[in-house]
Design a protein around this motif. Structure first.
Motif, PDB file in Angstrom:
ATOM      1  N   VAL A 122       0.841  -1.203   0.000  1.00 42.85           N
ATOM      2  CA  VAL A 122       0.000   0.000   0.000  1.00 42.85           C
ATOM      3  C   VAL A 122       0.876   1.252   0.000  1.00 42.85           C
ATOM      4  N   TYR A 123       1.910   1.243   0.838  1.00 44.75           N
ATOM      5  CA  TYR A 123       2.845   2.380   0.887  1.00 44.75           C
ATOM      6  C   TYR A 123       3.518   2.586  -0.464  1.00 44.75           C
ATOM      7  N   ALA A 124       3.994   1.512  -1.091  1.00 40.06           N
ATOM      8  CA  ALA A 124       4.667   1.618  -2.385  1.00 40.06           C
ATOM      9  C   ALA A 124       3.718   2.163  -3.449  1.00 40.06           C
ATOM     10  N   MET A 125       2.477   1.708  -3.426  1.00 37.28           N
ATOM     11  CA  MET A 125       1.489   2.213  -4.380  1.00 37.28           C
ATOM     12  C   MET A 125       1.223   3.696  -4.157  1.00 37.28           C
ATOM     13  N   ALA A 126       1.127   4.110  -2.883  1.00 39.46           N
ATOM     14  CA  ALA A 126       0.867   5.516  -2.574  1.00 39.46           C
ATOM     15  C   ALA A 126       2.013   6.410  -3.025  1.00 39.46           C
ATOM     16  N   VAL A 127       3.243   5.941  -2.861  1.00 43.01           N
ATOM     17  CA  VAL A 127       4.411   6.715  -3.306  1.00 43.01           C
ATOM     18  C   VAL A 127       4.434   6.805  -4.828  1.00 43.01           C
ATOM     19  N   MET A 128       4.186   5.692  -5.502  1.00 45.09           N
ATOM     20  CA  MET A 128       4.197   5.676  -6.956  1.00 45.09           C
ATOM     21  C   MET A 128       3.107   6.553  -7.548  1.00 45.09           C
ATOM     22  N   ASN A 129       1.973   6.641  -6.859  1.00 43.60           N
ATOM     23  CA  ASN A 129       0.856   7.459  -7.332  1.00 43.60           C
ATOM     24  C   ASN A 129       0.910   8.898  -6.806  1.00 43.60           C
ATOM     25  N   HIS A 130       2.023   9.231  -6.098  1.00 48.15           N
ATOM     26  CA  HIS A 130       2.260  10.586  -5.586  1.00 48.15           C
ATOM     27  C   HIS A 130       1.203  11.028  -4.559  1.00 48.15           C
ATOM     28  N   HIS A 131       0.683  10.069  -3.815  1.00 50.67           N
ATOM     29  CA  HIS A 131      -0.276  10.395  -2.763  1.00 50.67           C
ATOM     30  C   HIS A 131       0.417  10.691  -1.436  1.00 50.67           C
ATOM     31  N   VAL A 132       1.629  10.188  -1.255  1.00 53.87           N
ATOM     32  CA  VAL A 132       2.458  10.501  -0.085  1.00 53.87           C
ATOM     33  C   VAL A 132       3.897  10.643  -0.550  1.00 53.87           C
ATOM     34  N   CYS A 133       4.723  11.194   0.320  1.00 61.45           N
ATOM     35  CA  CYS A 133       6.153  11.266   0.048  1.00 61.45           C
ATOM     36  C   CYS A 133       6.847  10.052   0.653  1.00 61.45           C
ATOM     37  N   PRO A 134       8.008   9.677   0.132  1.00 65.13           N
ATOM     38  CA  PRO A 134       8.728   8.516   0.682  1.00 65.13           C
ATOM     39  C   PRO A 134       9.092   8.733   2.152  1.00 65.13           C
ATOM     40  N   VAL A 135       9.195   7.636   2.878  1.00 64.52           N
ATOM     41  CA  VAL A 135       9.490   7.733   4.304  1.00 64.52           C
ATOM     42  C   VAL A 135      10.899   8.265   4.546  1.00 64.52           C
ATOM     43  N   GLU A 136      11.799   8.131   3.554  1.00 65.62           N
ATOM     44  CA  GLU A 136      13.153   8.654   3.732  1.00 65.62           C
ATOM     45  C   GLU A 136      13.233  10.157   3.500  1.00 65.62           C
ATOM     46  N   ASN A 137      12.138  10.744   3.031  1.00 65.94           N
ATOM     47  CA  ASN A 137      12.121  12.192   2.831  1.00 65.94           C
ATOM     48  C   ASN A 137      11.972  12.921   4.173  1.00 65.94           C
ATOM     49  N   CYS A 157      -1.409   6.572   3.642  1.00 68.06           N
ATOM     50  CA  CYS A 157      -1.038   5.784   2.465  1.00 68.06           C
ATOM     51  C   CYS A 157      -2.246   5.063   1.876  1.00 68.06           C
ATOM     52  N   GLY A 158      -3.220   4.711   2.726  1.00 69.02           N
ATOM     53  CA  GLY A 158      -4.388   3.977   2.255  1.00 69.02           C
ATOM     54  C   GLY A 158      -5.612   4.831   2.071  1.00 69.02           C
ATOM     55  N   THR A 159      -5.420   6.123   1.818  1.00 68.53           N
ATOM     56  CA  THR A 159      -6.557   7.039   1.708  1.00 68.53           C
ATOM     57  C   THR A 159      -7.197   7.042   0.332  1.00 68.53           C
ATOM     58  N   TYR A 160      -6.380   7.081  -0.719  1.00 64.20           N
ATOM     59  CA  TYR A 160      -6.902   7.264  -2.069  1.00 64.20           C
ATOM     60  C   TYR A 160      -6.821   5.964  -2.871  1.00 64.20           C
ATOM     61  N   PRO A 161      -7.767   5.782  -3.807  1.00 65.22           N
ATOM     62  CA  PRO A 161      -7.697   4.609  -4.679  1.00 65.22           C
ATOM     63  C   PRO A 161      -6.532   4.741  -5.657  1.00 65.22           C
ATOM     64  N   PRO A 162      -5.962   3.620  -6.088  1.00 68.88           N
ATOM     65  CA  PRO A 162      -6.433   2.239  -5.863  1.00 68.88           C
ATOM     66  C   PRO A 162      -5.936   1.604  -4.565  1.00 68.88           C
ATOM     67  N   GLU A 163      -4.950   2.246  -3.896  1.00 67.61           N
ATOM     68  CA  GLU A 163      -4.375   1.609  -2.703  1.00 67.61           C
ATOM     69  C   GLU A 163      -5.370   1.525  -1.554  1.00 67.61           C
ATOM     70  N   SER A 164      -6.382   2.402  -1.552  1.00 65.87           N
ATOM     71  CA  SER A 164      -7.384   2.366  -0.477  1.00 65.87           C
ATOM     72  C   SER A 164      -8.167   1.050  -0.493  1.00 65.87           C
ATOM     73  N   CYS A 165      -8.355   0.472  -1.685  1.00 65.22           N
ATOM     74  CA  CYS A 165      -9.077  -0.802  -1.799  1.00 65.22           C
ATOM     75  C   CYS A 165      -8.289  -1.917  -1.105  1.00 65.22           C
ATOM     76  N   LEU A 166      -6.991  -1.969  -1.385  1.00 65.36           N
ATOM     77  CA  LEU A 166      -6.138  -2.974  -0.748  1.00 65.36           C
ATOM     78  C   LEU A 166      -6.043  -2.731   0.748  1.00 65.36           C
ATOM     79  N   PHE A 167      -5.988  -1.463   1.156  1.00 65.18           N
ATOM     80  CA  PHE A 167      -5.902  -1.124   2.575  1.00 65.18           C
ATOM     81  C   PHE A 167      -7.137  -1.628   3.330  1.00 65.18           C
ATOM     82  N   SER A 168      -8.311  -1.450   2.738  1.00 68.00           N
ATOM     83  CA  SER A 168      -9.548  -1.934   3.373  1.00 68.00           C
ATOM     84  C   SER A 168      -9.554  -3.450   3.468  1.00 68.00           C
ATOM     85  N   LEU A 169      -9.083  -4.106   2.402  1.00 64.95           N
ATOM     86  CA  LEU A 169      -9.026  -5.564   2.413  1.00 64.95           C
ATOM     87  C   LEU A 169      -8.104  -6.074   3.514  1.00 64.95           C
ATOM     88  N   ILE A 170      -6.951  -5.447   3.654  1.00 67.78           N
ATOM     89  CA  ILE A 170      -6.000  -5.841   4.699  1.00 67.78           C
ATOM     90  C   ILE A 170      -6.619  -5.644   6.084  1.00 67.78           C
TER      91      ILE A 170
END
Length: 271
Positions: free
Chosen positions: A22-37, A69-82
């Protein structure tokens, strides 16, 4: 050894892997910044970042909190499933652990309380997973305020029970490991709460790091039940159900007879 031994380690592996995806998807979709930032700005250019590249400019809205990280789709769908699957597995683990301790003649208020708290933790996870912070902020925060403290209290109670039933040297080492994990969880949760109410960009980012540490630590703790679950059988589940039902049974002199009539141990053993 039974197949139940797979359940705790499956919860840890599934949930930890899932939230990192979910985190990787959020970073790739520019919904969050990387944790190393560690660089944040009051305002950033409205120019969108290129797909596949991390954001070059981050604000407080881009802090990589797990729920963020799990706020916006498509990662939000996986976040809810988890959240939903993880919550179900938590309930099953708590119930089996409850029944296992009853089988070992260690029925106590601590064991019962641990079961209730574990189920409360699962309920909080369902709320957190299905009500995203950007769309249902208050419900999401209520779920987080239920899930995080309940998760911490559950592992604390399990530490007490681990020492109470320990017999071998290996049992005590497992109890020591759980105390260490619980200590890490306590420190990270307290620091996360302290940092969360601060306005500093640095401390807000530390909130995210502490939250990740807390969640992964709790999931690793659940995974340690693999050590005991090799001895879990179908009789363990029956013992838990029978004991739970007997606690709700009323005496023959009770004004209500319907509950008493439904508390026949023979009928429970047939489950």
């Amino acid at each position: 050894m039974t197949a139940w031994i797979v359940l705790p380690i499956s919860l840890s592996a599934f949930s930890i892997t899932g939230i990192w995806i979910v985190y990787a998807m959020a970073v790739m979709n520019h919904h969050v910044c990387p944790v190393e930032n560690w660089s944040y700005n009051e305002s950033c250019s409205s120019e969108p970042a290129k797909h596949g590249y991390p954001k070059s400019c981050c604000t407080l809205d881009d802090i990589p909190l797990i729920s963020k990280c799990g706020t916006y789709p498509p990662e939000s769908c996986l976040f809810s499933l988890i959240g939903n699957v993880g919550a179900f597995m938590v309930v099953v683990i708590c119930f089996l652990r409850y029944g296992q301790l009853i089988e070992q003649s260690h029925s106590s208020w601590v064991n019962t309380t641990a079961l209730i708290i574990g189920c409360t933790n699962a309920a909080g996870l369902v709320i957190v997973g299905n009500f995203q912070v950007e769309y249902a902020k208050y419900l999401h925060y209520i779920g987080a305020c239920v899930a995080f403290p309940a998760g911490l209290l559950f592992v604390c109670l399990q530490c007490v029970l681990s020492y109470h039933v320990a017999v071998s040297v290996l049992d005590f080492w497992m109890a020591h490991l759980r105390v260490f994990l619980t200590t890490v969880a306590l420190i990270s949760l307290v620091l996360s709460g302290i940092f969360f109410v601060q306005e500093s960009f640095l401390l807000q980012h530390m909130t995210a790091i502490c939250e990740w540490i807390f969640v992964i630590d709790i999931l690793v703790f659940y995974g340690t039940f693999t050590y005991e679950f090799g001895a879990v059988s179908n009789d363990t589940l029956v013992a838990a159900l029978q004991h739970s039902n007997n606690r709700g049974c009323k005496s023959p002199g009770s004004s209500s007879t319907s509950t008493h009539l439904n508390c026949n141990p023979d009928s429970i053993a047939m489950i």
